[in-house]
Design a protein around this motif. Sequence first.
Motif, PDB file in Angstrom:
ATOM      1  N   LEU B   8      44.038  63.621  30.954  1.00  0.00           N
ATOM      2  CA  LEU B   8      43.590  62.440  30.234  1.00  0.00           C
ATOM      3  C   LEU B   8      44.725  61.868  29.397  1.00  0.00           C
ATOM      4  CD1 LEU B   8      40.148  63.829  29.167  1.00  0.00           C
ATOM      5  CD2 LEU B   8      40.659  62.309  31.053  1.00  0.00           C
ATOM      6  N   PRO B   9      44.936  60.577  29.458  1.00  0.00           N
ATOM      7  CA  PRO B   9      46.057  59.971  28.744  1.00  0.00           C
ATOM      8  C   PRO B   9      45.779  59.831  27.259  1.00  0.00           C
ATOM      9  CG  PRO B   9      44.771  58.290  29.823  1.00  0.00           C
ATOM     10  CD  PRO B   9      44.156  59.600  30.211  1.00  0.00           C
ATOM     11  N   VAL B  10      46.816  59.801  26.507  1.00  0.00           N
ATOM     12  CA  VAL B  10      46.710  59.569  25.074  1.00  0.00           C
ATOM     13  C   VAL B  10      47.689  58.473  24.697  1.00  0.00           C
ATOM     14  CG1 VAL B  10      47.164  60.538  22.804  1.00  0.00           C
ATOM     15  CG2 VAL B  10      45.975  61.882  24.509  1.00  0.00           C
ATOM     16  N   ASP B  11      47.211  57.536  23.963  1.00  0.00           N
ATOM     17  CA  ASP B  11      48.076  56.444  23.553  1.00  0.00           C
ATOM     18  C   ASP B  11      48.892  56.839  22.331  1.00  0.00           C
ATOM     19  OD1 ASP B  11      47.012  54.885  25.530  1.00  0.00           O
ATOM     20  OD2 ASP B  11      45.352  54.205  24.266  1.00  0.00           O
ATOM     21  N   GLY B  12      49.978  56.121  22.136  1.00  0.00           N
ATOM     22  CA  GLY B  12      50.720  56.234  20.902  1.00  0.00           C
ATOM     23  C   GLY B  12      51.593  57.465  20.779  1.00  0.00           C
ATOM     24  N   HIS B  13      51.977  58.092  21.917  1.00  0.00           N
ATOM     25  CA  HIS B  13      52.839  59.256  21.786  1.00  0.00           C
ATOM     26  C   HIS B  13      54.246  58.798  21.423  1.00  0.00           C
ATOM     27  CE1 HIS B  13      54.738  58.458  25.674  1.00  0.00           C
ATOM     28  NE2 HIS B  13      53.535  58.297  26.163  1.00  0.00           N
ATOM     29  N   PRO B  14      55.016  59.669  20.796  1.00  0.00           N
ATOM     30  CA  PRO B  14      56.343  59.261  20.368  1.00  0.00           C
ATOM     31  C   PRO B  14      57.227  58.908  21.557  1.00  0.00           C
ATOM     32  CG  PRO B  14      56.016  61.628  20.070  1.00  0.00           C
ATOM     33  CD  PRO B  14      54.694  61.052  20.405  1.00  0.00           C
ATOM     34  N   GLU B  16      60.011  58.628  24.355  1.00  0.00           N
ATOM     35  CA  GLU B  16      60.539  59.710  25.191  1.00  0.00           C
ATOM     36  C   GLU B  16      62.061  59.751  25.103  1.00  0.00           C
ATOM     37  OE1 GLU B  16      58.966  59.453  29.156  1.00  0.00           O
ATOM     38  OE2 GLU B  16      60.821  60.278  29.944  1.00  0.00           O
ATOM     39  N   ALA B  54      57.453  70.712  23.993  1.00  0.00           N
ATOM     40  CA  ALA B  54      57.072  69.917  22.819  1.00  0.00           C
ATOM     41  C   ALA B  54      57.993  70.221  21.644  1.00  0.00           C
ATOM     42  CB  ALA B  54      55.618  70.201  22.448  1.00  0.00           C
ATOM     43  N   TRP B  57      61.396  68.414  22.417  1.00  0.00           N
ATOM     44  CA  TRP B  57      61.365  66.942  22.435  1.00  0.00           C
ATOM     45  C   TRP B  57      62.094  66.326  21.236  1.00  0.00           C
ATOM     46  CZ3 TRP B  57      57.568  63.683  25.420  1.00  0.00           C
ATOM     47  CH2 TRP B  57      57.542  62.355  24.992  1.00  0.00           C
ATOM     48  N   PRO B  58      61.704  66.654  19.996  1.00  0.00           N
ATOM     49  CA  PRO B  58      62.339  65.976  18.854  1.00  0.00           C
ATOM     50  C   PRO B  58      63.807  66.366  18.657  1.00  0.00           C
ATOM     51  CG  PRO B  58      60.786  67.649  18.087  1.00  0.00           C
ATOM     52  CD  PRO B  58      60.627  67.564  19.569  1.00  0.00           C
TER      53      PRO B  58
END
Lengths: 459, 182
Positions: B8-14, B16, B54, B57-58
């Motif tokens: 399921l997709p989630v909006d507003g991810h940081p 890429e 995860a 990523w940052p």
Amino acid sequence: MNTEERQLAEMLHRVTPEPPRRVTVEDVAFRLANEAGQARGGHREPREPRVRRGLGLGNLGRGRGWAPVLAAASVVVVAGASAGIAQLASHHSPATSPVGGPSSFSASASTVPSSAEPSQPTASAGPTWPPERIADGMWDAELINRQSFTQASLAAGYAGVSSLYAISPGYLDRISPVTGEVLAEVPYTSPIPGYPNRPVVTYGQNTVWVLSSYSGSNVVLTGYNGTTLARVASVTVPVSGQVSSTPQGVLTSNGALLYVAAGSSVAMVDPEAHQVMKQIPTSGQVGSVAVAPDGKLYVSTGALKLLAYNQGTGAQLGSSSMTGLSSTGGNLVATSGGVWGTVGIGMSEWVWFAPNGDLSQAIRVSQGPGAGLYSVPTVSGPTISGGAVWIGGSQRLACANPATGHVMASTAIPADNGVVEYFGSVTMAGNGRMFALYQNQAAQQSGVATLTPPAACSG
Amino acid sequence: MLASVEVLPVDGHPSEPDGFRDFVEARSSALLRSGWLLTGDWPSAEDLVQTALAAAWPRWATLTRQDAPELYVRKIMVNTFLRWRQRRWTGEIATGRLPEHAYGDVFAQVDARQALIAALDRLPARQRAVVVLRYFADQTEAQTAAAMGCSVGAVKSHASKALARLRDAPGLAELMTGGVAS
């Protein structure tokens, strides 16, 4: 490396299989976005897998995936001074002692005239409010009731008068699916706080059954009149060994009989005669039970084994397992195509679907970090010919095909100023309308909401 | 096996980071296989890899400058695995394994994988991590020591003890000297 080390390295490369699916950037983004949302909402999950699934009073606040339980509690406390909660408090009379059965646990049954009950039901009283559009109007969601209910406790009754039933702090409530008004209530305290405890309605007798005792070697079911909530029966169930310490959906019905997990066994209870008909021994402590439309009874034990039995004879029909899990699974729901359930995987709450009840073929239907009991799957409608399985949570509300496990439609659950909102415990009332339990921590709102899902959810 | 029907997709991810997608696409299979060897099942392996990615990523820009993104990801995986194992509930011993879907001699492959995971289950967590890093991820003793936050000597000790235990594991000797092709 010496020869033995080279052989080991070669064998590891040769035997280790290719993964069934790859991790994608979207998976990682999903997790990051969720973690960020959780941090904003003050409900950041611990960064370790949950050891035990559940929220006993003794481990309050330590279980992963139970943030909504804590959140629900905080809503009641924080909102105590708000108008809605103040009205609710005046609506509920002070709780008397919770209804309980006899303490012995030999097989017994008793019919209790309502006039003899110390805990009398109350015909209602509750104030009503006009429906309020919520959650950005997703699926036309409207709040019709502003009461704080226990997660995963919403059930529907179809006999006579269409009703909803849910458990609120200290009470079992009968709710009008038209106005949201609490039509009747009886003092009731869940014996398994923090775990799902959904009332079960037996239609022939118009009786609502709940667990009134579930600890150690003591299981008692209590039946209430579906209209008045007068107590009509109590059945004490023999327990084999000890009941599960992680009960996740331990009471269900196929319409004719009740099935309740009782330690290393499942008891079949005749709700009309108020008698235990049969005790089905199981190889392991039962954490969840479900009945399928094809006559199978499914039982989960440990982390995680799924056993299938004949609902009538109790004969074992098969078993399958999912291994390597660090937490128990449960919250079983059985449909025409197989069995659904939940399991904590690392920091996530997964809903899985096992085609034909075979866990070795299980697929993941959703992954909902922090969704708690809102993600417990529920069924609506006649799932043989249609209907749907519903999965809520804090991210998406989805309906899935009861035969294949595929998500047929879903919608995003919005965040109110970055604070998560929850939908779950979706059920269909006798009038054909869909309902869910709703909670908004930012607005300190909770209650029963109506939904109008898309046609795709009709199967 | 747990395969995703729908992620399921989630909006507003940081946003890429550059090069992150290429890395995930190129290395997720190998990372997942390492995760499977560590945990014994795909869902946990996937969770392990997602957790590590995860975390990376940052820090991605720094990691790529140091030319060490995979070393970092593996380090996070191993340390997350060790932390999980410290807290893992072991009250119930699982009795079966998930069958894998493959071609050829399916049952022999399943048997081989079961024997392998059963053998690895006999190892303490740190010995298991050393086996995976040294002999599957092909890391040097120094890299393995860095990932696990221990000395090279400790890595050698863990490896030696692990090999001794694996020698006694039922069915593993046959696998190491030929066994079943995947």
